[in-house]
Design a protein around this motif. Structure first.
Motif, PDB file in Angstrom:
ATOM      1  N   ALA A 107       0.831  -1.205   0.000  1.00 54.86           N
ATOM      2  CA  ALA A 107       0.000   0.000   0.000  1.00 54.86           C
ATOM      3  C   ALA A 107       0.868   1.258   0.000  1.00 54.86           C
ATOM      4  O   ALA A 107       0.598   2.218  -0.739  1.00 54.86           O
ATOM      5  CB  ALA A 107      -0.933  -0.011   1.209  1.00 54.86           C
ATOM      6  N   ILE A 108       1.913   1.267   0.820  1.00 54.41           N
ATOM      7  CA  ILE A 108       2.820   2.422   0.859  1.00 54.41           C
ATOM      8  C   ILE A 108       3.562   2.559  -0.461  1.00 54.41           C
ATOM      9  O   ILE A 108       3.794   3.675  -0.956  1.00 54.41           O
ATOM     10  CB  ILE A 108       3.805   2.276   2.034  1.00 54.41           C
ATOM     11  CG1 ILE A 108       3.042   2.264   3.368  1.00 54.41           C
ATOM     12  CG2 ILE A 108       4.826   3.402   2.030  1.00 54.41           C
ATOM     13  CD1 ILE A 108       3.911   1.956   4.568  1.00 54.41           C
ATOM     14  N   TYR A 109       3.933   1.432  -1.055  1.00 47.97           N
ATOM     15  CA  TYR A 109       4.637   1.459  -2.354  1.00 47.97           C
ATOM     16  C   TYR A 109       3.769   2.138  -3.416  1.00 47.97           C
ATOM     17  O   TYR A 109       4.247   3.000  -4.159  1.00 47.97           O
ATOM     18  CB  TYR A 109       4.981   0.038  -2.771  1.00 47.97           C
ATOM     19  CG  TYR A 109       5.744  -0.046  -4.073  1.00 47.97           C
ATOM     20  CD1 TYR A 109       7.137  -0.011  -4.083  1.00 47.97           C
ATOM     21  CD2 TYR A 109       5.075  -0.148  -5.292  1.00 47.97           C
ATOM     22  CE1 TYR A 109       7.835  -0.079  -5.275  1.00 47.97           C
ATOM     23  CE2 TYR A 109       5.772  -0.209  -6.486  1.00 47.97           C
ATOM     24  CZ  TYR A 109       7.153  -0.174  -6.474  1.00 47.97           C
ATOM     25  OH  TYR A 109       7.841  -0.235  -7.655  1.00 47.97           O
ATOM     26  N   PHE A 110       2.490   1.761  -3.500  1.00 46.63           N
ATOM     27  CA  PHE A 110       1.595   2.382  -4.479  1.00 46.63           C
ATOM     28  C   PHE A 110       1.386   3.865  -4.165  1.00 46.63           C
ATOM     29  O   PHE A 110       1.290   4.689  -5.082  1.00 46.63           O
ATOM     30  CB  PHE A 110       0.249   1.661  -4.506  1.00 46.63           C
ATOM     31  CG  PHE A 110       0.222   0.454  -5.404  1.00 46.63           C
ATOM     32  CD1 PHE A 110       0.314   0.593  -6.783  1.00 46.63           C
ATOM     33  CD2 PHE A 110       0.095  -0.820  -4.884  1.00 46.63           C
ATOM     34  CE1 PHE A 110       0.287  -0.510  -7.626  1.00 46.63           C
ATOM     35  CE2 PHE A 110       0.069  -1.925  -5.713  1.00 46.63           C
ATOM     36  CZ  PHE A 110       0.166  -1.778  -7.083  1.00 46.63           C
ATOM     37  N   LEU A 111       1.325   4.197  -2.875  1.00 50.28           N
ATOM     38  CA  LEU A 111       1.164   5.607  -2.494  1.00 50.28           C
ATOM     39  C   LEU A 111       2.350   6.433  -2.967  1.00 50.28           C
ATOM     40  O   LEU A 111       2.183   7.500  -3.564  1.00 50.28           O
ATOM     41  CB  LEU A 111       1.008   5.714  -0.977  1.00 50.28           C
ATOM     42  CG  LEU A 111       0.851   7.133  -0.421  1.00 50.28           C
ATOM     43  CD1 LEU A 111      -0.461   7.756  -0.865  1.00 50.28           C
ATOM     44  CD2 LEU A 111       0.956   7.126   1.108  1.00 50.28           C
ATOM     45  N   PHE A 112       3.560   5.947  -2.710  1.00 49.76           N
ATOM     46  CA  PHE A 112       4.758   6.665  -3.137  1.00 49.76           C
ATOM     47  C   PHE A 112       4.867   6.698  -4.663  1.00 49.76           C
ATOM     48  O   PHE A 112       5.335   7.682  -5.243  1.00 49.76           O
ATOM     49  CB  PHE A 112       6.006   6.009  -2.550  1.00 49.76           C
ATOM     50  CG  PHE A 112       6.176   6.232  -1.069  1.00 49.76           C
ATOM     51  CD1 PHE A 112       5.289   7.020  -0.359  1.00 49.76           C
ATOM     52  CD2 PHE A 112       7.225   5.645  -0.377  1.00 49.76           C
ATOM     53  CE1 PHE A 112       5.433   7.225   1.005  1.00 49.76           C
ATOM     54  CE2 PHE A 112       7.393   5.838   0.990  1.00 49.76           C
ATOM     55  CZ  PHE A 112       6.491   6.633   1.679  1.00 49.76           C
ATOM     56  N   ASN A 113       4.451   5.628  -5.305  1.00 50.81           N
ATOM     57  CA  ASN A 113       4.576   5.519  -6.759  1.00 50.81           C
ATOM     58  C   ASN A 113       3.614   6.459  -7.493  1.00 50.81           C
ATOM     59  O   ASN A 113       3.776   6.709  -8.687  1.00 50.81           O
ATOM     60  CB  ASN A 113       4.313   4.077  -7.199  1.00 50.81           C
ATOM     61  CG  ASN A 113       4.847   3.791  -8.582  1.00 50.81           C
ATOM     62  OD1 ASN A 113       5.992   4.120  -8.906  1.00 50.81           O
ATOM     63  ND2 ASN A 113       4.034   3.171  -9.422  1.00 50.81           N
ATOM     64  N   SER A 114       2.630   6.987  -6.788  1.00 49.51           N
ATOM     65  CA  SER A 114       1.643   7.859  -7.418  1.00 49.51           C
ATOM     66  C   SER A 114       2.153   9.283  -7.604  1.00 49.51           C
ATOM     67  O   SER A 114       1.500  10.085  -8.273  1.00 49.51           O
ATOM     68  CB  SER A 114       0.347   7.882  -6.594  1.00 49.51           C
ATOM     69  OG  SER A 114       0.593   8.383  -5.295  1.00 49.51           O
ATOM     70  N   TYR A 115       3.313   9.605  -7.033  1.00 48.02           N
ATOM     71  CA  TYR A 115       3.834  10.974  -7.136  1.00 48.02           C
ATOM     72  C   TYR A 115       4.260  11.273  -8.572  1.00 48.02           C
ATOM     73  O   TYR A 115       5.075  10.561  -9.164  1.00 48.02           O
ATOM     74  CB  TYR A 115       5.019  11.147  -6.182  1.00 48.02           C
ATOM     75  CG  TYR A 115       5.707  12.482  -6.316  1.00 48.02           C
ATOM     76  CD1 TYR A 115       5.048  13.646  -5.952  1.00 48.02           C
ATOM     77  CD2 TYR A 115       6.991  12.569  -6.820  1.00 48.02           C
ATOM     78  CE1 TYR A 115       5.669  14.885  -6.083  1.00 48.02           C
ATOM     79  CE2 TYR A 115       7.620  13.796  -6.946  1.00 48.02           C
ATOM     80  CZ  TYR A 115       6.951  14.954  -6.577  1.00 48.02           C
ATOM     81  OH  TYR A 115       7.566  16.168  -6.709  1.00 48.02           O
ATOM     82  N   GLN A 116       3.699  12.316  -9.147  1.00 48.87           N
ATOM     83  CA  GLN A 116       4.010  12.770 -10.503  1.00 48.87           C
ATOM     84  C   GLN A 116       3.917  11.629 -11.518  1.00 48.87           C
ATOM     85  O   GLN A 116       4.765  11.495 -12.397  1.00 48.87           O
ATOM     86  CB  GLN A 116       5.410  13.414 -10.542  1.00 48.87           C
ATOM     87  CG  GLN A 116       5.464  14.764  -9.862  1.00 48.87           C
ATOM     88  CD  GLN A 116       6.773  15.489 -10.088  1.00 48.87           C
ATOM     89  OE1 GLN A 116       7.773  14.903 -10.510  1.00 48.87           O
ATOM     90  NE2 GLN A 116       6.786  16.788  -9.799  1.00 48.87           N
ATOM     91  N   PHE A 238      12.603  17.064  -2.803  1.00 43.22           N
ATOM     92  CA  PHE A 238      11.226  17.198  -2.325  1.00 43.22           C
ATOM     93  C   PHE A 238      10.565  15.831  -2.179  1.00 43.22           C
ATOM     94  O   PHE A 238       9.911  15.556  -1.167  1.00 43.22           O
ATOM     95  CB  PHE A 238      10.426  18.059  -3.303  1.00 43.22           C
ATOM     96  CG  PHE A 238       8.958  18.149  -2.981  1.00 43.22           C
ATOM     97  CD1 PHE A 238       8.502  19.033  -2.026  1.00 43.22           C
ATOM     98  CD2 PHE A 238       8.042  17.324  -3.621  1.00 43.22           C
ATOM     99  CE1 PHE A 238       7.148  19.114  -1.709  1.00 43.22           C
ATOM    100  CE2 PHE A 238       6.690  17.389  -3.316  1.00 43.22           C
ATOM    101  CZ  PHE A 238       6.245  18.286  -2.358  1.00 43.22           C
ATOM    102  N   ARG A 239      10.730  14.978  -3.164  1.00 44.75           N
ATOM    103  CA  ARG A 239      10.106  13.664  -3.124  1.00 44.75           C
ATOM    104  C   ARG A 239      10.638  12.830  -1.977  1.00 44.75           C
ATOM    105  O   ARG A 239       9.861  12.290  -1.179  1.00 44.75           O
ATOM    106  CB  ARG A 239      10.349  12.935  -4.454  1.00 44.75           C
ATOM    107  CG  ARG A 239       9.670  11.583  -4.540  1.00 44.75           C
ATOM    108  CD  ARG A 239       9.982  10.885  -5.843  1.00 44.75           C
ATOM    109  NE  ARG A 239      11.376  10.464  -5.897  1.00 44.75           N
ATOM    110  CZ  ARG A 239      11.867   9.640  -6.819  1.00 44.75           C
ATOM    111  NH1 ARG A 239      11.089   9.194  -7.787  1.00 44.75           N
ATOM    112  NH2 ARG A 239      13.142   9.297  -6.803  1.00 44.75           N
TER     113      ARG A 239
END
Length: 315
Positions: A107-116, A238-239
């Motif tokens: 879940a955290i991986y998909f959350l981080f992967n959604s950036y830009q 920033f990321r």
């Protein structure tokens, strides 16, 4: 003649960059784990489940660094730290609920992967699906919904479409469970899982002395890494800055939950260690100096000490 002080100063960098670090950590962990379960207790199927969960978590932690560059070099130190510390606590719950750790990391991986990313809404939807699955396995993970929304806002991804996607994604596994229970005429199972989200255990102190020693030592190291991050975060991208900020809040939230709901210690500890391993490994990789090297050596010695204390306690 080589100066011993210089050897100690360079030892951290050698360990972080060595290709032999991960195989050695795996070998040490497996030897200790096998000895503990084979010699001092019965080799139950649950022990193999826990080992499988640790292997998957280790792979996911490596993927985190590969895709989100917490550590600039492709170092496996976060995997090594997780395996050695996690295997230092042999009394961790060995039920299938431990797969909630895997689900939450995804879940955290998909959350981080959604950036830009052009599939931002899709990634957030998947993130909350896996968060929901983890909450079915471990109900207290449903308490993380506001934190995930906070993470979306920090990464500039929280808007009407993403909010709707997150709500639908979280409700989807519960809707599937309700449908299955309805067909099987066992809706009580569904209501039990939902009510467990709002169930709080009494505030009692039940941690053993070895557990408490390991837990406090882990939090002290996490505190050092946290203080360093918030004093030097301006130097990070920033990321990366927002990724680490999310993980730090998540780690301390888990620490508070464990202190207030100590009956969940064995269930939540692997996820806490996985979170801390990413933050601490990033700290050791970007900091240099004599005292950092000494702290790294002390961490290695402390991990071994916690392992011996906890394993000897169950003999």
């Amino acid at each position: 003649i080589t100066n011993p002080l210089y050897m100690y100063k360079r030892w951290k960098d050698k360990v972080l960059n060595s290709r032999a670090t991960l195989p050695v950590a795996i070998a040490l962990g497996l030897c200790g784990w096998t000895a503990t379960h084979a010699l001092f207790s019965e080799m139950e199927s649950g022990a193999w489940i826990l080992l499988l969960v640790y292997a998957i978590v280790g792979y996911l932690l490596f993927e985190f660094n590969t895709n989100f560059t917490f550590i600039r070099a492709k170092s496996p130190i976060q995997v090594c730290f997780f395996l050695l510390v996690a295997l230092s606590f042999p009394d961790v719950s060995t039920s299938y609920s431990q797969f909630s750790t895997v689900s939450l990391l995804i879940a955290i991986y998909f959350l981080f992967n959604s950036y830009q990313d052009k599939y931002t809404v899709y990634n957030i939807h998947n993130s909350f699906i896996f968060l929901s699955i983890s909450s079915l396995l471990q109900p207290c993970y449903a308490w993380l919904i506001p934190l995930f929304w906070f993470g979306c806002s920090r990464l500039l991804m929280l808007h009407r479409r993403s909010l709707a996607a997150s709500i639908v994604g979280f409700l989807l596994p519960y809707w599937a469970l309700w449908g299955y229970c309805y067909i099987q005429d066992s809706l009580s199972v569904f209501y039990t899982r939902v009510s467990a989200i709002f169930a709080f255990q009494p505030l009692v102190f039940i941690l053993s002395t070895p557990q408490l020693i390991g837990f406090v030592a882990l939090l002290m190291l996490f505190l050092i890494a946290t203080i360093y991050f918030y004093t030097q975060q301006h130097s990070a991208k920033f990321r990366t800055r927002n990724y680490l900020n999310f993980l730090i809040i998540l780690g301390w939230l888990f620490a508070v939950i464990i202190l207030l709901q100590q009956g969940l210690f064995c269930q939540l500890l692997p996820m806490l260690i996985a979170t801390i391993s990413l933050v601490v490994s990033q700290y050791f990789s970007v900091t240099h100096g004599r005292w950092v090297n000494y702290l790294f050596i002390l961490t290695c010695i402390g991990t071994l000490s916690v392992y011996l204390i906890n394993n000897l306690a169950i003999v």
